[in-house]
Design a protein around this motif. Sequence first.
Motif, PDB file in Angstrom:
ATOM      1  N   ARG A  27       0.859  -1.177   0.000  1.00 19.54           N
ATOM      2  CA  ARG A  27       0.000   0.000   0.000  1.00 19.54           C
ATOM      3  C   ARG A  27       0.902   1.236   0.000  1.00 19.54           C
ATOM      4  O   ARG A  27       2.108   1.130   0.203  1.00 19.54           O
ATOM      5  CB  ARG A  27      -0.905  -0.022   1.229  1.00 19.54           C
ATOM      6  N   ASP A  28       0.308   2.403  -0.182  1.00 16.78           N
ATOM      7  CA  ASP A  28       1.108   3.620  -0.301  1.00 16.78           C
ATOM      8  C   ASP A  28       2.004   3.860   0.910  1.00 16.78           C
ATOM      9  O   ASP A  28       3.112   4.389   0.785  1.00 16.78           O
ATOM     10  CB  ASP A  28       0.200   4.835  -0.511  1.00 16.78           C
ATOM     11  N   ASP A  29       1.505   3.482   2.115  1.00 19.67           N
ATOM     12  CA  ASP A  29       2.276   3.751   3.346  1.00 19.67           C
ATOM     13  C   ASP A  29       2.914   2.494   3.924  1.00 19.67           C
ATOM     14  O   ASP A  29       3.192   2.428   5.118  1.00 19.67           O
ATOM     15  CB  ASP A  29       1.393   4.426   4.394  1.00 19.67           C
ATOM     16  N   SER A  71      11.641  -2.611  -0.051  1.00 21.90           N
ATOM     17  CA  SER A  71      10.900  -1.692  -0.913  1.00 21.90           C
ATOM     18  C   SER A  71       9.927  -0.892  -0.054  1.00 21.90           C
ATOM     19  O   SER A  71       9.614  -1.284   1.070  1.00 21.90           O
ATOM     20  CB  SER A  71      10.147  -2.439  -2.027  1.00 21.90           C
ATOM     21  N   GLY A  73       6.281   1.909  -0.120  1.00 22.14           N
ATOM     22  CA  GLY A  73       5.156   2.462  -0.851  1.00 22.14           C
ATOM     23  C   GLY A  73       5.413   3.905  -1.263  1.00 22.14           C
ATOM     24  O   GLY A  73       6.337   4.573  -0.767  1.00 22.14           O
ATOM     25  N   SER A  74       4.562   4.412  -2.133  1.00 28.64           N
ATOM     26  CA  SER A  74       4.783   5.731  -2.729  1.00 28.64           C
ATOM     27  C   SER A  74       4.714   6.881  -1.728  1.00 28.64           C
ATOM     28  O   SER A  74       5.286   7.947  -1.967  1.00 28.64           O
ATOM     29  CB  SER A  74       3.742   5.963  -3.835  1.00 28.64           C
ATOM     30  N   ALA A  75       4.021   6.673  -0.594  1.00 30.86           N
ATOM     31  CA  ALA A  75       3.877   7.748   0.399  1.00 30.86           C
ATOM     32  C   ALA A  75       4.861   7.626   1.565  1.00 30.86           C
ATOM     33  O   ALA A  75       4.841   8.452   2.477  1.00 30.86           O
ATOM     34  CB  ALA A  75       2.442   7.759   0.939  1.00 30.86           C
ATOM     35  N   SER A  77       8.091   8.107   3.681  1.00 33.13           N
ATOM     36  CA  SER A  77       9.135   9.126   3.698  1.00 33.13           C
ATOM     37  C   SER A  77      10.248   8.854   4.699  1.00 33.13           C
ATOM     38  O   SER A  77      11.332   9.434   4.591  1.00 33.13           O
ATOM     39  CB  SER A  77       8.513  10.496   4.017  1.00 33.13           C
ATOM     40  N   ARG A  80      14.191   4.031   3.601  1.00 30.57           N
ATOM     41  CA  ARG A  80      14.664   3.747   2.254  1.00 30.57           C
ATOM     42  C   ARG A  80      15.142   2.302   2.183  1.00 30.57           C
ATOM     43  O   ARG A  80      15.431   1.674   3.202  1.00 30.57           O
ATOM     44  CB  ARG A  80      15.826   4.682   1.884  1.00 30.57           C
ATOM     45  N   GLU A 139       4.132   1.939   7.584  1.00 26.98           N
ATOM     46  CA  GLU A 139       5.336   2.705   7.920  1.00 26.98           C
ATOM     47  C   GLU A 139       5.371   3.148   9.378  1.00 26.98           C
ATOM     48  O   GLU A 139       6.407   3.048  10.043  1.00 26.98           O
ATOM     49  CB  GLU A 139       5.425   3.937   7.020  1.00 26.98           C
TER      50      GLU A 139
END
Length: 353
Positions: A27-29, A71, A73-75, A77, A80, A139
């Motif tokens: 998922r994004d997070d 890896s 998700g896109s959101a 921050s 890494r 996250e």
Amino acid sequence: MTNCLAYCAHEAHADLTPLRIERRALRDDDVAIQIAYCGVCHSDLHFAHNDWGSTVFPCVPGHEIVGHVTSVGSAVSRYRVGDQVAVGCLVDSCQQCAACEQGEESYCEKGMTPTYNGRDRQSGAVTQGGYAQHIVVREKFVLRVPEALDLRYTGPLLCAGITVWEPLRTHGIKQGSRVAVVGLGGLGHMGVKLAVALGAEVTVITTSPGKADDARALGAHHVLLSTEPAAMKGAASSFDLILDTIPRKHNVNPYLMLLARNGKLALVGALEPLEPIHGALLAFNNRSISGSLMGGLAQTQELLEFCAEHQVLPNCEMIRMQDINSAFERMEKNDVKYRFVIDMASLSDVQVD
């Protein structure tokens, strides 16, 4: 979704065996983690045996997880690919109640989501734990492992460590505090190490004279035999905090007598009814009893940073994943000093059709 190898309990009291399981698509997070090591908690054994009557089978235990990010998700921050990270006993909570807002996610008013044997808050799927090659976690519920910590021995900090750290911090233990630890198992030995690192004068209370050397080797300043009435009487009103790590029903009255004025007894082991408590022992000296399940995310991160700074790590025995059933048998006999940790690299030798 991705596929990975895990060790799984299929029914109560059966051996754990290898099984391929599915992890959700990112998922994004979400953060995907390759698991390097996973600690073995007594709770894992209880769930595998369905001792609490709530296990959903098949069950993949493990909530003392450390590894590296593969890896994100896109959101995401905060992390890494390649970061050294950890996941403890919970992987989600409502994030809206007072407990969550105050950083006490483990006491979420709507119920936290445990790392295994819980329900994903979005899909409803049963959560599966760290006896596996990798895991996907939101996250916010991923912790950063300081580079100064040895990853091999970090896992048990996420359960045994935070369980005793929470009352030590809540009750303000510092230089000069007088702390007693009842029991010298996985929880107890971490209680001793952390209290000593905080600057406390630490006493181990035990029924076994044979544990005196072990207690002192862990840093305890004194050993008190609870089977010696004269010694117990002489220690009356001596301690600011007693960490009671006994994991079963027992009589706490003899320990209450040892508390100084305003002293606290923190129950961190027994998740079952206790023997009757004498109210006068609380009234006199203004003593009290508290409980602790585990700390929240911020407090667990604080613990990891503290342990890195002071080089406080649990005493562990490393095992292969293939040896988990033998480890469970030894845990039932209290035959470990003081925690097992699984080297997940051993899964590369396991073949599953």
